[in-house]
Motif scaffolding. Sequence first.
Motif, PDB file in Angstrom:
ATOM      1  N   TRP A   1       0.812  -1.220   0.000  1.00 12.18           N
ATOM      2  CA  TRP A   1       0.000   0.000   0.000  1.00 12.18           C
ATOM      3  C   TRP A   1       0.848   1.273   0.000  1.00 12.18           C
ATOM      4  N   PRO A   2       2.033   1.310   0.647  1.00 14.67           N
ATOM      5  CA  PRO A   2       2.844   2.533   0.505  1.00 14.67           C
ATOM      6  C   PRO A   2       3.276   2.786  -0.935  1.00 14.67           C
ATOM      7  N   THR A   3       3.639   1.705  -1.637  1.00 13.89           N
ATOM      8  CA  THR A   3       4.031   1.854  -3.037  1.00 13.89           C
ATOM      9  C   THR A   3       2.868   2.349  -3.881  1.00 13.89           C
ATOM     10  N   THR A   4       1.693   1.765  -3.668  1.00 13.47           N
ATOM     11  CA  THR A   4       0.504   2.187  -4.412  1.00 13.47           C
ATOM     12  C   THR A   4       0.165   3.643  -4.135  1.00 13.47           C
ATOM     13  N   LEU A   5       0.191   4.024  -2.858  1.00  8.19           N
ATOM     14  CA  LEU A   5      -0.115   5.409  -2.488  1.00  8.19           C
ATOM     15  C   LEU A   5       0.904   6.368  -3.094  1.00  8.19           C
ATOM     16  N   ALA A   6       2.179   5.973  -3.073  1.00  8.58           N
ATOM     17  CA  ALA A   6       3.227   6.824  -3.635  1.00  8.58           C
ATOM     18  C   ALA A   6       3.017   7.034  -5.128  1.00  8.58           C
ATOM     19  N   ILE A   7       2.633   5.977  -5.839  1.00  6.30           N
ATOM     20  CA  ILE A   7       2.384   6.094  -7.282  1.00  6.30           C
ATOM     21  C   ILE A   7       1.210   7.024  -7.546  1.00  6.30           C
ATOM     22  N   VAL A   8       0.122   6.869  -6.757  1.00  8.50           N
ATOM     23  CA  VAL A   8      -1.064   7.715  -6.946  1.00  8.50           C
ATOM     24  C   VAL A   8      -0.722   9.183  -6.693  1.00  8.50           C
ATOM     25  N   LEU A   9       0.004   9.457  -5.592  1.00  5.20           N
ATOM     26  CA  LEU A   9       0.381  10.837  -5.280  1.00  5.20           C
ATOM     27  C   LEU A   9       1.298  11.419  -6.351  1.00  5.20           C
ATOM     28  N   ALA A  10       2.259  10.616  -6.776  1.00  4.51           N
ATOM     29  CA  ALA A  10       3.206  11.110  -7.777  1.00  4.51           C
ATOM     30  C   ALA A  10       2.510  11.415  -9.095  1.00  4.51           C
ATOM     31  N   LEU A  11       1.638  10.528  -9.535  1.00  2.08           N
ATOM     32  CA  LEU A  11       0.923  10.757 -10.795  1.00  2.08           C
ATOM     33  C   LEU A  11      -0.026  11.944 -10.677  1.00  2.08           C
TER      34      LEU A  11
END
Length: 309
Positions: A123-133
């Motif tokens: 979930w940290p990786t997923t959240l990081a991708i969403v925030l970055a995009l």
Amino acid sequence: MSRSRYIGYAAGVIAAVFYGTNPLGALPLYADGITPGNVLFYRYGLSVIIFLVWLALRGEKLRVGWGHAIKLAILGVLMSLSSVSLYVSFHYLDAGVASTILFTYPIMTALLMVMFFHERITWPTTLAIVLALSGIALLYRGDGGVTLSTTGMLLVLLSSLLYALYIVYVNQFKMALSPEQFTFWVVLFGWLTVMGYMLLTGEPLQWLHGTSWAWASLLALLPTVGSLFFINIAIQRIGSTPASILGALEPMTAVLISCTLFGEAFTLRLAVGMALILGAVIIIIGLSPKSGPSPSLPKDNILRTTRSE
């Protein structure tokens, strides 16, 4: 967090910032009438010379076996064709727009790791991708009514995919080479690939003059020698997915350059976009699993560094 992982995250940040300087060197050369193939010819060629001098001063040998040479050649082809696709896209899209689209490569990297190496997306990786995009979307400053070039979009997406493949393959690489030796061979094979591209497309060699040499040298030093050297260290120490997500700093670097050097306005939307990207970087550093490269491969077999821990 171990010292090795701190070094890996720092290397990933530096690599992203360096790679984000691509338009800074390429666009002035385009303005001088230099074609994309020639820009890359000088970018990779000067990088090879820099590495030869560097390795000579360090007293390191260049010899590698044929099996390793083939693997290094594959990496060189992937990296150089990614560069070719990106640089040609600059003729169809604004450099800033192309840089934002290029950031789809962390998603491609994560998906490739899941599909072929069974890596779990946390979930940290997923959240990081969403925030970055989300931050990347805010950094995109095109007018809503303008339709982006389909050719340009496809070229940037191809560049993104090739770079994702490079990152994934580096993570699986087994060879006892220093980062300097490793990066030299990648750049050398990349240079040969650019020459092949120019021959196939019939692009004649152009001679640089005046300040063009300075811009070409900048491209060799920052987005080539510096970026490749540090991204290889980052991938070795923290793994492919975190290293690629740190690449969110690339388009942010491009925006900062355009605002500070070319007088573009710094708006609230840009500020929020940068904040989201920095949030993604903090999450991936602070909350991602403390695992390094792929668990199926011993760390020491991927890439030997010359620095002591």
